[in-house]
Design a protein around this motif. Structure first.
Motif: not given
Length: 118
Positions: A22-34
């Motif tokens: 749920e934490v990493i599936a957020d719309k922006w989480s993956v983009v910010v982490l990347y």
């Protein structure tokens, strides 16, 4: 449970693995982490780099990722104040899976768009 046996069961409401998804599936989480995968960045740099994200949403996303130990925040005692965000060791473990997901999206993005109902 066959193929789903392992350290967690994302089908259970209180499973830590489900929370992680749920934490990493957020719309922006993956983009910010990347975006942080190439080194630390300031808030303004991230806003410029990530198209379509508002300052408010970026702040909320960074706080959430910090709360779950994926992003660190470093404040420097300077005038004007300077704050940088960086991946933690835990956050860095997500970069390879995110890179694979990004490659998949780049190869199949057109097919996803084409499949949408008009």
């Amino acid at each position: 449970m066959g193929d789903f046996d392992g350290p967690g069961d994302v089908f259970l409401a209180d499973c830590p693995a489900r929370l992680a998804v749920e934490v990493i599936a957020d719309k922006w989480s993956v983009v910010v982490l990347y975006a942080l995968s190439r080194g630390s960045r300031r808030h303004g740099e991230l806003v410029e780099l990530i198209g379509g994200i508002s300052k408010k949403v970026l702040t909320q996303t960074l706080r959430r990722l910090q709360d779950y130990g994926l992003v660190g925040r470093r404040a420097y005692a300077e005038v004007p104040p300077r704050v940088e965000y960086e991946l933690t060791e835990l956050g860095a473990t997500l970069i390879d899976p995110i890179a694979i997901l990004t490659q998949w999206a780049e190869h199949h993005g057109d097919a996803i768009l084409a499949a949408r109902p008009e």
